[in-house]
Write a protein that holds these residues in place. Structure first.
Motif, PDB file in Angstrom:
ATOM      1  N   GLN A 185      45.660  34.704  37.564  1.00 51.90           N
ATOM      2  CA  GLN A 185      44.418  34.598  36.815  1.00 51.90           C
ATOM      3  C   GLN A 185      44.302  33.230  36.163  1.00 51.90           C
ATOM      4  O   GLN A 185      45.293  32.510  35.992  1.00 51.90           O
ATOM      5  CB  GLN A 185      44.310  35.688  35.760  1.00 51.90           C
ATOM      6  N   ASN A 214      40.144  36.716  37.055  1.00 51.80           N
ATOM      7  CA  ASN A 214      41.407  37.371  37.435  1.00 51.80           C
ATOM      8  C   ASN A 214      41.299  38.167  38.727  1.00 51.80           C
ATOM      9  O   ASN A 214      42.043  39.126  38.932  1.00 51.80           O
ATOM     10  CB  ASN A 214      41.897  38.282  36.304  1.00 51.80           C
ATOM     11  N   THR A 251      40.508  35.254  29.251  1.00 49.92           N
ATOM     12  CA  THR A 251      40.659  35.344  30.700  1.00 49.92           C
ATOM     13  C   THR A 251      39.370  34.856  31.332  1.00 49.92           C
ATOM     14  O   THR A 251      38.306  35.451  31.146  1.00 49.92           O
ATOM     15  CB  THR A 251      40.952  36.779  31.142  1.00 49.92           C
TER      16      THR A 251
END
Length: 401
Positions: free
Chosen positions: A201, A221, A218
């Motif tokens: 990711q 991912n 994030t």
């Protein structure tokens, strides 16, 4: 991590002495170099006589009646700028006036390297970004006590120096790799790739108004993303690009970080031209109007570029090939100034030699041109452009940099 810089003091005093037929230059705590402007390199100022008048102008200020041996001071507030000295000579004998211009530029030298990390383990992959006022942010990867690579950063402020090292991302069971940093003077982003629970990711963190965010984000991912790059515009909007595995090949993935009241964060998806296949990590850069250009190596051994136009909704254009010669290409790099002038540089094997090529964008792509010697191998290019559109390119070759 070791780093050094060119000093940029607030002010420099330079002493100039009128000495007969010439001016002598001495510096207070610095060296000066006399660069001839409109004069010929071998010019010698006219000797003052009873029938000739010499007038000295410093940045337009009239400094008349400068007797031989008289000294006056010149304030050089910024060593990146020049102080213009004009010598106006009026000859009564010849009934003529001539003006000669001299530039006074402070010479600077690199300081001593300093260590900016405070972790006693191997550090690597540093990246740096700097604003127009001299502040800088450096990010790098460094091993922790479990020998996993983590992400760290440090900030330089003029007049203060380097701060304490900050741990950006700490993972005890995975490696965080290849950090990249971008900085607009107020907002910075650091982006990297990692693998959590066997899932690759892209992650990031944000620095804004002297504060690092406490949690990482994030960015993406899915599809095993790798090799991220990032750029931020003057409003704090950022675009991240990376390679992602869409099946048999890698393609470009991208997301936009929004600063608006609605859906702030990594919320908008920007889709570069996915009809092309990427083979090496992409690069991206912004201009001052919120437009960006992404570049990458295509699987057909060519350099491609895609221009992002700032509007609502955000959109990308159609990727275009900007390299024209046949042969293996590597290491595309891009730079762009606030006016939208951009330059892409890369290395390419032509016949039996590896050369450096560039293509300049100024409203349109200007065409691929070699900049290194045709009969000597050249590698690892880098490029920068200033606010006036002047481009500087460097690379390594057998005879040096």
């Amino acid at each position: 991590i070791n780093i050094t810089r060119l000093p940029s003091p607030d002010a420099t005093l330079a002493s100039l002495t009128a000495n007969g037929t010439a001016l002598e230059f001495t510096g207070t705590g610095c060296d000066l170099v006399l660069e001839y402007g409109t004069m010929d390199a071998d010019f010698v100022p006219v000797t003052a006589s009873d029938t000739a008048t010499m007038i000295y102008l410093i940045d337009g200020v009239d400094l008349t009646a400068i007797a031989s041996g008289k000294t006056f001071n010149v304030n050089v507030p910024d060593p990146y700028k020049t102080v213009v000295l004009q010598i106006v000579v009026t000859s009564a004998d010849l009934n003529s006036t001539a003006t000669y211009t001299v530039n006074i530029i402070r010479k600077r030298s690199w300081g001593q390297p300093v260590i900016i990390d405070n972790v006693n383990y191997t550090a690597s992959s540093p990246d740096i970004a700097m604003n127009s006022e001299g502040s800088a942010i450096v990010a790098w990867q460094q091993q922790n006590t479990n020998l996993y690579e983590n992400i760290y950063a440090n900030i330089y402020t003029p007049g203060t120096g380097w701060q304490e090292t900050v741990s950006i991302r700490t993972v005890d069971s995975a490696n965080c790799l290849l950090p990249r940093v971008t900085y607009n003077g107020t907002t910075a982003f650091v982006i990297w790739q990692t693998e959590v629970d066997a899932v690759k990711q892209i992650e990031s963190t944000r620095y804004n108004n002297s504060t690092w965010q406490t949690e990482h984000n994030t960015v993406w991912n899915t599809l095993n993303p790798i090799n991220p790059s990032i750029a931020v515009d003057q409003s704090g909007i950022a675009i991240a690009v990376w390679c992602q595995n869409t099946g048999p090949n890698y393609q470009i993935g991208a997301r936009i970080y929004s600063t608006g009241a609605e859906n702030p964060g990594w919320s908008n998806s920007y889709s570069p031209d996915v009809s092309v296949t990427v083979e090496a990590k992409p690069e991206i850069a912004f201009d001052g109007s919120g437009n960006a250009i992404a570049v990458w190596k295509h699987s057909d051994n060519a350099i491609y570029a895609d221009r992002y136009i700032f509007n609502t909704p955000p959109s990308g254009g159609t990727a275009v090939q900007i390299s024209s010669e046949s042969g293996n290409v590597q290491d595309p790099r891009i730079t762009m100034n606030s006016n939208g002038t951009a330059c892409v540089i890369w290395q390419q094997t032509v016949s039996t030699y590896t050369q450096i090529f560039t293509n300049r964008y100024s409203g349109s792509w200007q065409g691929s041109d070699p900049v290194s010697q045709p009969n000597e191998n050249a590698y690892s290019p880098q490029v920068a452009v200033d606010s006036n559109g002047n481009v500087w390119a460097i690379w390594s070759q057998a005879s040096g940099i």
